[in-house]
Design a protein around this motif. Structure first.
Motif, PDB file in Angstrom:
ATOM      1  N   PRO A  61       0.820  -1.230   0.000  1.00 18.28           N
ATOM      2  CA  PRO A  61       0.000   0.000   0.000  1.00 18.28           C
ATOM      3  C   PRO A  61       0.850   1.275   0.000  1.00 18.28           C
ATOM      4  N   ALA A  62       1.999   1.224   0.704  1.00 17.86           N
ATOM      5  CA  ALA A  62       2.875   2.401   0.720  1.00 17.86           C
ATOM      6  C   ALA A  62       3.459   2.653  -0.669  1.00 17.86           C
ATOM      7  N   LEU A  63       3.793   1.582  -1.395  1.00 19.75           N
ATOM      8  CA  LEU A  63       4.271   1.733  -2.765  1.00 19.75           C
ATOM      9  C   LEU A  63       3.197   2.344  -3.653  1.00 19.75           C
ATOM     10  N   GLU A 103       0.804   4.260  -2.731  1.00 17.53           N
ATOM     11  CA  GLU A 103       0.662   5.678  -2.386  1.00 17.53           C
ATOM     12  C   GLU A 103       1.802   6.504  -2.991  1.00 17.53           C
ATOM     13  N   GLN A 104       3.029   5.956  -2.974  1.00 22.92           N
ATOM     14  CA  GLN A 104       4.145   6.653  -3.618  1.00 22.92           C
ATOM     15  C   GLN A 104       3.873   6.878  -5.096  1.00 22.92           C
ATOM     16  N   ALA A 105       3.307   5.868  -5.742  1.00 25.75           N
ATOM     17  CA  ALA A 105       3.024   5.984  -7.171  1.00 25.75           C
ATOM     18  C   ALA A 105       1.933   7.025  -7.427  1.00 25.75           C
ATOM     19  N   ARG A 106       0.918   7.060  -6.561  1.00 34.04           N
ATOM     20  CA  ARG A 106      -0.142   8.059  -6.737  1.00 34.04           C
ATOM     21  C   ARG A 106       0.395   9.475  -6.573  1.00 34.04           C
ATOM     22  N   GLN A 107       1.356   9.617  -5.663  1.00 33.82           N
ATOM     23  CA  GLN A 107       1.893  10.956  -5.408  1.00 33.82           C
ATOM     24  C   GLN A 107       2.679  11.498  -6.602  1.00 33.82           C
ATOM     25  N   ALA A 147      11.046  11.591  -6.792  1.00 37.03           N
ATOM     26  CA  ALA A 147      10.030  10.652  -6.319  1.00 37.03           C
ATOM     27  C   ALA A 147      10.070   9.355  -7.123  1.00 37.03           C
ATOM     28  N   LEU A 148      10.302   9.479  -8.430  1.00 41.26           N
ATOM     29  CA  LEU A 148      10.373   8.292  -9.276  1.00 41.26           C
ATOM     30  C   LEU A 148      11.615   7.465  -8.942  1.00 41.26           C
ATOM     31  N   LEU A 149      12.717   8.133  -8.625  1.00 37.68           N
ATOM     32  CA  LEU A 149      13.944   7.438  -8.237  1.00 37.68           C
ATOM     33  C   LEU A 149      13.729   6.647  -6.944  1.00 37.68           C
ATOM     34  N   ALA A 150      13.075   7.277  -5.957  1.00 37.98           N
ATOM     35  CA  ALA A 150      12.807   6.585  -4.695  1.00 37.98           C
ATOM     36  C   ALA A 150      11.900   5.381  -4.916  1.00 37.98           C
ATOM     37  N   LEU A 151      10.894   5.545  -5.793  1.00 35.46           N
ATOM     38  CA  LEU A 151       9.985   4.443  -6.090  1.00 35.46           C
ATOM     39  C   LEU A 151      10.721   3.326  -6.828  1.00 35.46           C
ATOM     40  N   TRP A 201      12.355   5.633 -17.668  1.00 32.88           N
ATOM     41  CA  TRP A 201      11.819   7.004 -17.572  1.00 32.88           C
ATOM     42  C   TRP A 201      12.818   7.948 -16.914  1.00 32.88           C
ATOM     43  N   LEU A 202      13.615   7.412 -15.990  1.00 35.11           N
ATOM     44  CA  LEU A 202      14.586   8.276 -15.327  1.00 35.11           C
ATOM     45  C   LEU A 202      15.638   8.796 -16.299  1.00 35.11           C
TER      46      LEU A 202
END
Length: 552
Positions: free
Chosen positions: A31-33, A35-39, A52-56, A89-90
């Protein structure tokens, strides 16, 4: 742990517990992943979106490496695909919103992969533990049709402390094998009086036995074809005639030392505690000693105190990457021989090669099965130990060299003080050794040195340290060994050595040694202990030789 040679319910229970803990962890992490993707969709700044994409991406990478190990193969594969997509994408400067929306949805759907896709792989069968106890002479059978050569090998091995038997023909050897299976076999490749060669016989014999024997081949042929045939028969060494008997015995000794060696020591460095714990349990179930390190800053203390023979190193860790840590390890000569195995979910060949070029020795892609993990670590540890032994040990005796045995005195003194015990440090010297060389030749002198080294190795404990201190001088470090016990052990070895019969150029002769020993104490340094043991040895020499004296 329980008997490692049988089924190990506690180990299986621990692995099941780790799997359950991982499944529970996923209930929070997925679920935390999501939420990261939604953000990602709510971030307007391109720089913030990239961060944010790098952290994900890093979280997906970690999940791709660990999920399969705990049985969630489908989840791991899906996470890897999403990681690779994020990685692409990065490399770009912008991402279209509709693409990010689809990506966010796919990350959220990872929760649907929570059912294990396959049962956990079977645990590897650990090697049988070597029983500890009073050492027994190793039994060696020799198949050699020429009586003089076979008897020479038998007599030399007997001098070195082996129980050696010589057989001139296959039928005679087969009859002996029915009565008792030896610890090793020496076979002449040419058997002119038999219908098959020695190598043909040895190959067929190995296939008949429940477990193959260490096989040494002696041959008048030194060509490639003979070497290849020896390997295919399962040989661990081939020796050309005329035989270098100390070299042949050294090969035997190296084989037996390897069989009886202490468990391999493995250091696991991984910030994922659950994954490191699983690796640790699997390796310990295969009779290896394991330590885990989750904080790279504690590296030096672990290397010094544990002295690992293999390092398993995660590539992607916060604050310090695996390749950076590997380069730090390689700064120090003492740890140059330690193999470093990278463990990572990284599948990009270029990145793997880049990590390998920075001080690595192997790269294993997560997830890795239990059997593959044990096989990979075992192979590297075995090779590392053989190399360390070759570099640290005297070529004639197989004992530690001067500097290494001196270091053991300091190590044991420190341990004895810490544990409030007493260790004995003994110095031995062969009596009238120059006369042995002058009368019988240097080859005979080498045989005498090897014989004493073998006798010491056989009669002392596995926890004791032995070294060749000088030409005909030896040093033994005996942990937790009081004076009366040291006196008794050394006197027993002295008497057995004095009873050995040496033969050179048809002449039989005997040799003795003198010894002095000292007990560790809190007032003496390692160098002072050595000086006191040397003075006691000097007293034994001048008191008539062939005796053992304790330092004052």
């Amino acid at each position: 742990m329980n008997d490692p040679g049988a089924s190990n319910p506690p180990l299986e229970e621990y692995l099941q517990q780790l799997g359950q803990q991982f499944a529970e962890r996923l209930q929070q992490e997925l679920p935390a992943l999501a939420e990261q993707a939604r953000q990602l969709l709510a971030v307007e700044s391109e720089a913030q979106r990239q961060a944010a994409l790098l952290a994900l991406r890093d979280q997906l990478h970690k999940l791709a490496g660990s999920a399969g190990t705990f049985g969630f193969g489908g989840l791991g594969e899906r996470a890897r695909a999403l990681e690779q997509q994020a990685d692409q994408w990065l490399q770009q400067t912008q991402q279209q919103r509709q693409v990010l929306e689809a990506f966010s949805l796919q990350v959220a759907e990872l929760q649907q992969q929570l059912e294990p896709t396959a049962p956990a792989p079977p645990l590897p069968s650990p090697p049988s533990a070597v029983p500890r106890g009073e050492p027994q002479p190793r039994c060696i059978y020799i198949l050699e049709s020429l009586g003089a050569d076979g008897e020479s090998v038998r007599q030399t091995l007997s001098t070195f402390g082996y129980q050696a038997e010589h057989y001139s023909g296959i039928a005679e050897l087969d009859a002996a094998l029915q009565r008792h299976v030896p610890d090793a076999l020496i076979v002449d490749s040419e058997l002119p009086d038999e219908t098959q060669s020695g190598l043909q016989y040895a190959k067929a014999l190995q296939q008949r036995l429940d477990a193959p024997l260490p096989l040494l081949v002696i041959s008048a042929q030194d060509d490639f074809a003979t070497h290849l045939e020896a390997v295919r028969a399962g040989a661990i060494g081939l020796f050309s005639k005329p035989l270098d008997l100390p070299k042949l015995e050294n090969c035997l000794d190296r084989c037996f030392v390897q069989q009886q060696g202490e468990p391999y020591r493995v250091l696991i460095i991984d910030d994922d505690r659950d994954l490191a714990s699983r690796y640790s349990l699997v390796l310990r179930g295969a009779n290896m000693q394991v330590q885990m390190l989750h904080t790279p800053a504690e590296l030096f203390s672990h290397l010094r105190e544990f002295n690992p023979e293999v390092v398993l190193l995660d590539v992607n860790m916060p604050d310090c990457s695996g390749p950076e840590l590997a380069q730090i390890i390689r700064f120090y000569d003492d740890w140059l021989r330690v193999p470093i195995i990278y463990l990572s979910a990284e599948t990009d060949i270029a990145r793997q090669m880049n990590a390998m070029l920075k001080a690595g020795d192997d790269f294993v892609t997560k997830p890795i099965s239990d059997n593959s993990l044990v096989a990979t670590v075992f192979a590297r540890a075995q090779r590392a130990r053989l190399l360390s032994m070759a570099l640290a040990r005297d070529s004639l005796t197989g004992l530690l060299k001067h500097a290494d045995i001196k270091e053991q005195v300091a190590i044991e003194l420190e341990r004895a003080l810490r544990n409030e015990t007493r260790a004995s440090v003994a110095m031995l010297d062969i009596d009238h050794f120059k006369q042995v060389n002058d009368r019988h030749g240097h080859a005979a002198g080498d045989n005498v040195i090897r014989a004493l080294a073998n006798l010491l190795r056989q009669r002392l404990r596995r926890v004791d340290s032995l070294g060749r201190y000088g030409g005909e001088e030896f040093l033994a470090v005996l942990p937790d060994c009081p004076a009366d016990q040291a006196q008794r052990i050394l006197d027993e070895i002295r008497e057995r050595f004095a009873a050995l019969q040496f033969v050179a150029a048809g002449q039989t002769f005997q040799v003795t040694f003198s010894a002095g020993f000292v007990l560790t104490d809190s007032q003496s340094s390692a160098s002072e202990l050595l000086e006191r043991a040397d003075r006691a040895l000097y007293g034994a020499k001048h008191g008539g030789r062939n005796q053992v004296r304790q330092a004052d």
